[in-house]
Design a protein around this motif. Structure first.
Motif, PDB file in Angstrom:
ATOM      1  N   TRP A   1     -13.636   6.287   1.885  1.00  0.00           N
ATOM      2  CA  TRP A   1     -12.840   5.925   0.848  1.00  0.00           C
ATOM      3  C   TRP A   1     -13.681   4.679   0.347  1.00  0.00           C
ATOM      4  O   TRP A   1     -13.922   3.637   0.921  1.00  0.00           O
ATOM      5  CB  TRP A   1     -11.565   5.379   1.252  1.00  0.00           C
TER       6      TRP A   1
ATOM      7  N   LEU B   1     -13.955   2.161  -2.661  1.00  0.00           N
ATOM      8  CA  LEU B   1     -13.081   1.060  -3.786  1.00  0.00           C
ATOM      9  C   LEU B   1     -13.964   0.188  -3.960  1.00  0.00           C
ATOM     10  O   LEU B   1     -14.964  -0.459  -3.421  1.00  0.00           O
ATOM     11  CB  LEU B   1     -11.886   0.341  -2.758  1.00  0.00           C
TER      12      LEU B   1
ATOM     13  N   TYR C   1      -4.487   0.495  -5.847  1.00  0.00           N
ATOM     14  CA  TYR C   1      -3.537   1.812  -5.792  1.00  0.00           C
ATOM     15  C   TYR C   1      -4.305   2.967  -6.792  1.00  0.00           C
ATOM     16  O   TYR C   1      -4.174   3.971  -6.488  1.00  0.00           O
ATOM     17  CB  TYR C   1      -2.157   1.620  -6.230  1.00  0.00           C
TER      18      TYR C   1
ATOM     19  N   ARG D   1       0.912   5.417   6.676  1.00  0.00           N
ATOM     20  CA  ARG D   1       0.399   4.939   7.682  1.00  0.00           C
ATOM     21  C   ARG D   1      -0.981   5.113   8.102  1.00  0.00           C
ATOM     22  O   ARG D   1      -1.958   4.377   8.184  1.00  0.00           O
ATOM     23  CB  ARG D   1       1.071   4.672   8.913  1.00  0.00           C
TER      24      ARG D   1
ATOM     25  N   GLN E   1      -4.417   3.340   7.392  1.00  0.00           N
ATOM     26  CA  GLN E   1      -5.455   2.898   8.290  1.00  0.00           C
ATOM     27  C   GLN E   1      -6.692   3.731   8.147  1.00  0.00           C
ATOM     28  O   GLN E   1      -7.649   2.639   8.083  1.00  0.00           O
ATOM     29  CB  GLN E   1      -4.790   3.628   9.442  1.00  0.00           C
TER      30      GLN E   1
ATOM     31  N   ALA F   1      -8.284   4.403   5.176  1.00  0.00           N
ATOM     32  CA  ALA F   1      -8.691   3.719   4.107  1.00  0.00           C
ATOM     33  C   ALA F   1      -8.973   2.224   4.221  1.00  0.00           C
ATOM     34  O   ALA F   1      -9.361   1.499   3.365  1.00  0.00           O
ATOM     35  CB  ALA F   1      -7.829   3.981   2.738  1.00  0.00           C
ATOM     36  N   ALA F   2      -8.459   1.798   5.192  1.00  0.00           N
ATOM     37  CA  ALA F   2      -8.135   0.239   5.573  1.00  0.00           C
ATOM     38  C   ALA F   2      -7.792  -0.401   4.531  1.00  0.00           C
ATOM     39  O   ALA F   2      -8.190  -1.376   4.014  1.00  0.00           O
ATOM     40  CB  ALA F   2      -9.669  -0.365   5.752  1.00  0.00           C
ATOM     41  N   VAL F   3      -6.481   0.109   4.070  1.00  0.00           N
ATOM     42  CA  VAL F   3      -5.899  -0.668   2.984  1.00  0.00           C
ATOM     43  C   VAL F   3      -4.392  -0.907   3.451  1.00  0.00           C
ATOM     44  O   VAL F   3      -3.788  -0.249   4.275  1.00  0.00           O
ATOM     45  CB  VAL F   3      -5.850   0.291   1.435  1.00  0.00           C
ATOM     46  N   ASN F   4      -3.646  -1.779   2.707  1.00  0.00           N
ATOM     47  CA  ASN F   4      -2.233  -2.054   2.792  1.00  0.00           C
ATOM     48  C   ASN F   4      -1.425  -0.694   2.772  1.00  0.00           C
ATOM     49  O   ASN F   4      -1.732  -0.028   1.767  1.00  0.00           O
ATOM     50  CB  ASN F   4      -1.761  -2.973   1.751  1.00  0.00           C
ATOM     51  N   ALA F   5      -0.438  -0.523   3.554  1.00  0.00           N
ATOM     52  CA  ALA F   5       0.476   0.689   3.427  1.00  0.00           C
ATOM     53  C   ALA F   5       1.196   0.789   2.315  1.00  0.00           C
ATOM     54  O   ALA F   5       1.393   1.763   1.611  1.00  0.00           O
ATOM     55  CB  ALA F   5       1.321   0.631   4.804  1.00  0.00           C
ATOM     56  N   ASN F   6       1.525  -0.385   1.905  1.00  0.00           N
ATOM     57  CA  ASN F   6       2.479  -0.492   0.606  1.00  0.00           C
ATOM     58  C   ASN F   6       1.779   0.148  -0.558  1.00  0.00           C
ATOM     59  O   ASN F   6       2.148   0.849  -1.641  1.00  0.00           O
ATOM     60  CB  ASN F   6       2.986  -1.851   0.057  1.00  0.00           C
ATOM     61  N   THR F   7       0.305  -0.304  -0.793  1.00  0.00           N
ATOM     62  CA  THR F   7      -0.449   0.161  -1.708  1.00  0.00           C
ATOM     63  C   THR F   7      -0.826   1.681  -1.775  1.00  0.00           C
ATOM     64  O   THR F   7      -0.844   2.315  -2.775  1.00  0.00           O
ATOM     65  CB  THR F   7      -1.932  -0.652  -1.564  1.00  0.00           C
TER      66      THR F   7
ATOM     67  N   LEU G   1      -3.771  -4.064  10.561  1.00  0.00           N
ATOM     68  CA  LEU G   1      -2.933  -2.857   9.790  1.00  0.00           C
ATOM     69  C   LEU G   1      -2.303  -2.102  10.575  1.00  0.00           C
ATOM     70  O   LEU G   1      -1.210  -1.516  10.271  1.00  0.00           O
ATOM     71  CB  LEU G   1      -4.039  -2.164   9.140  1.00  0.00           C
TER      72      LEU G   1
ATOM     73  N   ARG H   1      -8.246  -5.738   0.425  1.00  0.00           N
ATOM     74  CA  ARG H   1      -7.887  -4.548   0.377  1.00  0.00           C
ATOM     75  C   ARG H   1      -6.596  -4.316   1.418  1.00  0.00           C
ATOM     76  O   ARG H   1      -5.723  -3.408   1.317  1.00  0.00           O
ATOM     77  CB  ARG H   1      -8.672  -3.360   0.348  1.00  0.00           C
ATOM     78  N   VAL H   2      -6.347  -5.155   2.461  1.00  0.00           N
ATOM     79  CA  VAL H   2      -5.453  -5.020   3.320  1.00  0.00           C
ATOM     80  C   VAL H   2      -4.135  -5.878   2.888  1.00  0.00           C
ATOM     81  O   VAL H   2      -3.121  -5.692   3.430  1.00  0.00           O
ATOM     82  CB  VAL H   2      -5.746  -5.274   4.807  1.00  0.00           C
TER      83      VAL H   2
ATOM     84  N   ASP I   1      -1.090  -6.829   0.370  1.00  0.00           N
ATOM     85  CA  ASP I   1      -0.318  -6.597  -0.824  1.00  0.00           C
ATOM     86  C   ASP I   1       0.173  -7.597  -1.919  1.00  0.00           C
ATOM     87  O   ASP I   1       0.492  -7.513  -2.863  1.00  0.00           O
ATOM     88  CB  ASP I   1       0.639  -5.447  -0.628  1.00  0.00           C
TER      89      ASP I   1
ATOM     90  N   ASP J   1      -2.228  -5.665  -6.824  1.00  0.00           N
ATOM     91  CA  ASP J   1      -2.549  -4.907  -7.936  1.00  0.00           C
ATOM     92  C   ASP J   1      -2.065  -5.510  -9.281  1.00  0.00           C
ATOM     93  O   ASP J   1      -2.778  -5.029 -10.185  1.00  0.00           O
ATOM     94  CB  ASP J   1      -2.175  -3.418  -7.515  1.00  0.00           C
TER      95      ASP J   1
END
Lengths: 119, 232
Positions: free
Chosen positions: A3, A5, A12, A38, A42, A44-50, B171, B192-193, B195, B212
């Motif tokens: 991933w 970025l 997003y 989830r 995990q 992509a090591a990003v926030n789950a909401n994103t 996370l 990136r972690v 929001d 974002d």
């Protein structure tokens, strides 16, 4: 496929692109079940909401559909996948052409050079 | 349902020095929030007020509806900037200590997390490297099934690989009903972690925004916006 970025654009929308690329490339096959939000977040090591937002957009684009409790599945509509592929291909082509324009090449010269490069 | 965190008109003075100059902040469940600001902006003061280590000069704080108290401490899991653990203790002693202290401490989870590292349960804290000490502390804090995690500079002073471990632990270990507040100035690493971000300067909230949304509006990363806003 990892991933990747970049720094500037909304996260997003970059996740959305990468998910589309994975569908085009067949990393996720038509009809296949997607990993959970989830797990994807995990990975992509990003926030789950994103990640959730990217998946919602992917659903709006018709490339995945959610089945209650069972999760999200990749579309079996090959036409949709092909159309997304064309969109990506055109974007690459335009990037090439505008880059060549900056270097001072005409459209014809750019096309000739493209054929040269392939040899 | 009460908010996980609600601060109203929060002021903290140390003598003549005003550390917080009127903070209003509401946090919702299921978020990872970055509390971002330069050194001395009031990040640690705010965190200490929330967990009851400091008492506000003015204003109110509610955690899940409770003022800072025994009830609120049940809901909060706190990673302080500086360790308070006795360094002669072994990792397994610390796990037992936390298990004894907090009813929501999930020992299996802690043991699982430890197994993935090359740290033995019998290792004494003082023999661990700085990065490993941080990891053990994070395991202790994230193994509690809390509602609000307050992490004060969790990635300061550790190498990039340890940072990745710490961020991925955060996370994977918060539940969807919990909120994580991370204070840091290493924004590029955590961007990136997160929001949601809260910029704080001289004890005031400068900006509180979805990551974002900020990227969309500014066409820049949070890190780049931070550098602009806090340019010296």
């Amino acid at each position: 496929m990892s991933w990747e970025l970049d720094g500037e654009r909304p996260i997003y929308s970059q996740l959305l692109e990468q998910l589309q690329l994975r569908i085009i490339a067949g990393t996720y096959q038509a009809g296949q079940r997607l990993p959970s939000v989830r797990d994807l977040a995990q990975e992509a090591a990003v926030n789950a909401n994103t990640m959730q937002r990217a998946l919602t957009e992917l659903e709006h684009a018709g490339l995945v559909h959610a089945q209650r409790t069972a999760g999200r599945f990749i579309t079996e509509d090959q036409g949709k996948i092909a159309a997304t592929r064309t969109t990506f291909a055109l974007r690459h082509a335009n990037t090439y052409l505008s880059g060549m324009q900056k270097l001072g090449y005409t459209r014809e010269e750019s096309l000739t050079l493209l054929q040269e490069a392939d040899k | 349902m009460p908010h996980i965190l609600e601060c109203k008109g929060l002021v903290k003075r140390f003598g003549k020095k005003e550390a917080l100059a009127g903070i209003d902040l509401v946090l919702e469940p299921g978020r990872i929030v970055g509390l971002l600001g330069p050194n001395g902006s009031g990040k640690t003061t705010l965190i200490k007020l929330i967990n009851g280590l400091l008492v506000p000069t003015e204003g109110t704080i509610r955690i899940g509806g409770f003022p800072p108290s025994v009830e609120s401490k049940r809901l909060i899991s706190y990673l302080p900037e500086h360790t308070y653990l006795s360094d002669w203790m072994r990792v397994r002693d610390l796990f037992a200590f936390f298990k004894d202290f907090y009813t929501d401490f999930n020992l299996n989870k802690a043991e699982d997390m430890l197994q993935r590292l090359s740290i033995a349960p019998g290792d004494r804290i003082k023999t661990l490297s700085k990065g490993n000490k941080e990891k053990v502390q994070l395991i202790l804090v994230m193994s509690r099934e809390a509602q609000l995690y307050l992490l004060d500079e969790p990635i300061g002073g550790v190498d990039p690989a340890a940072r990745d471990y710490i961020l991925s632990t955060i996370l994977s270990n918060y539940s969807e009903s919990a909120t994580v507040l991370i204070s840091t100035h290493l924004i590029a690493d955590v961007e990136r972690v997160l929001d949601h971000i809260v910029f704080i300067r001289e004890g005031k909230i400068l900006r509180s925004e979805q990551v974002d949304t900020l990227r969309e509006q500014e066409g820049k990363s949070v890190d780049a916006v931070f550098r602009e806003v806090f340019k010296c």
